[in-house]
Design a protein around this motif. Sequence first.
Motif, short mmCIF file in Angstrom:
data_model
loop_
_atom_site.label_atom_id
_atom_site.label_comp_id
_atom_site.label_asym_id
_atom_site.label_seq_id
_atom_site.Cartn_x
_atom_site.Cartn_y
_atom_site.Cartn_z
N ALA A 1 40.10 26.92 37.33
CA ALA A 1 39.05 26.82 36.32
C ALA A 1 39.59 27.04 34.93
O ALA A 1 39.21 26.37 33.98
CB ALA A 1 37.94 27.83 36.63
N ALA A 2 40.49 28.01 34.80
CA ALA A 2 40.92 28.42 33.46
C ALA A 2 42.03 27.56 32.89
O ALA A 2 42.25 27.54 31.70
CB ALA A 2 41.38 29.87 33.51
N ASN A 3 42.78 26.83 33.72
CA ASN A 3 43.93 26.09 33.25
C ASN A 3 43.73 24.59 33.33
O ASN A 3 44.69 23.83 33.48
CB ASN A 3 45.19 26.51 34.01
N ALA A 4 42.51 24.16 33.25
CA ALA A 4 42.19 22.74 33.17
C ALA A 4 41.72 22.46 31.75
O ALA A 4 40.85 23.15 31.23
CB ALA A 4 41.11 22.37 34.18
N ILE A 5 42.32 21.46 31.11
CA ILE A 5 41.96 21.10 29.75
C ILE A 5 41.37 19.69 29.78
O ILE A 5 41.97 18.76 30.32
CB ILE A 5 43.17 21.17 28.79
N TYR A 6 40.19 19.56 29.21
CA TYR A 6 39.47 18.29 29.20
C TYR A 6 39.54 17.67 27.80
O TYR A 6 39.26 18.33 26.80
CB TYR A 6 38.01 18.51 29.61
N ARG B 1 46.73 21.38 33.98
CA ARG B 1 46.08 20.17 34.46
C ARG B 1 45.18 19.61 33.38
O ARG B 1 44.59 20.35 32.59
CB ARG B 1 45.27 20.47 35.73
N VAL B 2 45.07 18.28 33.36
CA VAL B 2 44.32 17.61 32.30
C VAL B 2 43.39 16.57 32.89
O VAL B 2 43.58 16.09 34.01
CB VAL B 2 45.27 16.94 31.28
N ALA B 3 42.37 16.23 32.10
CA ALA B 3 41.42 15.18 32.49
C ALA B 3 40.81 14.60 31.23
O ALA B 3 40.73 15.26 30.19
CB ALA B 3 40.32 15.75 33.40
N HIS C 1 33.78 28.08 31.42
CA HIS C 1 34.88 28.54 30.58
C HIS C 1 36.01 27.51 30.46
O HIS C 1 37.18 27.86 30.31
CB HIS C 1 35.43 29.87 31.07
N ALA C 2 35.65 26.23 30.53
CA ALA C 2 36.65 25.17 30.39
C ALA C 2 37.13 25.10 28.94
O ALA C 2 36.44 25.53 28.01
CB ALA C 2 36.04 23.83 30.80
N ARG C 3 38.34 24.57 28.76
CA ARG C 3 38.87 24.33 27.43
C ARG C 3 38.84 22.83 27.16
O ARG C 3 39.18 22.03 28.03
CB ARG C 3 40.30 24.88 27.31
N LEU C 4 38.44 22.48 25.94
CA LEU C 4 38.27 21.08 25.58
C LEU C 4 38.96 20.76 24.27
O LEU C 4 39.16 21.63 23.42
CB LEU C 4 36.78 20.73 25.42
N VAL C 5 39.31 19.47 24.11
CA VAL C 5 39.69 18.93 22.81
C VAL C 5 38.83 17.69 22.58
O VAL C 5 38.83 16.77 23.40
CB VAL C 5 41.17 18.54 22.74
#
Length: 295
Positions: free
Chosen positions: A89-94, A134-136, A176-180
């Motif tokens: 959950a914490a190391n996925a960047i969208y 990991r990325v998406a 708690h996802a991280r996004l750009v």
Amino acid sequence: MAPTRAPSRPDRLRREAERAASRFPALLAEAERIASSVALGAHGRRQAGSGETFWEYRRHRAEDGARAVDWRRSARGDHLFVRETEWEAANAIYLWRDGSPGMSAGSAGLPTKQDRGAVCLMAAASLLVRGGERVAALGETGRARGGRAGLEITARALADGPGSVSSVEAPDLPRHARLVLASDFLDPPETWAQRLSALAASGARGVLLRLVDPSEEAFPFQGRTRFETAGGGDTLLFGKAESAREGYARLWAEHGEALRDLARRAGWRLITHRTDRPAGAAVMALYQALDPERS
């Protein structure tokens, strides 16, 4: 002479798809070059692991496959669930690249805002994947993936995907996802405030990459000039465009300040990048902003 027959709709769509797809290798090559350059100046990132600490259950998606199903939890109801660990959950960047019509604008000799946004996000994705994360592409590629396969799936969506704003307004994200989010952010700040508020409700946080064409900031137009709304529609005709420069500059500055204030209140980082400047600086800023040790 026989009349020329117009291409059928399937043929037309195929040609459009081929033209769009032809951009992908060049954009990815540019992104990888930038990523390699940035990596030389970036500090090492801790290698991520698969993690074992339970984080939460979420609905099973088609791309997860049968092996990911938590059958014990799923047996309690009518839906299938997946057990996510804390690292997952914490190391996925969208990543999201705005596909609005205005993003296709660009001054002569410069990349469009859409292409520069795609390259910056693809380069950042390459760096993140090298660090074990990991990325998406938000709303387009499903669950986040690591490795070369994850990078290529995400990069292709960033280059050629629609970049629909609905992906931001109604995202399917772990908590708690991280996004750009890469956009010109020319919609009213109030509109973006609502979007970020919806993301904040899930605990999401991240970075806003604001893409600016130099003509938007400098307003270099003179004489009789017609301005058209992106994607067609309304037009505005000035007999002497330079007479509007001072008022435009004031409104532009106010809009930028409103975006900075919005990002500050939401707890997001705002990075502004002009398309006439090297992409590497923006990529480095993105990479550093996403570092959990700096967050």
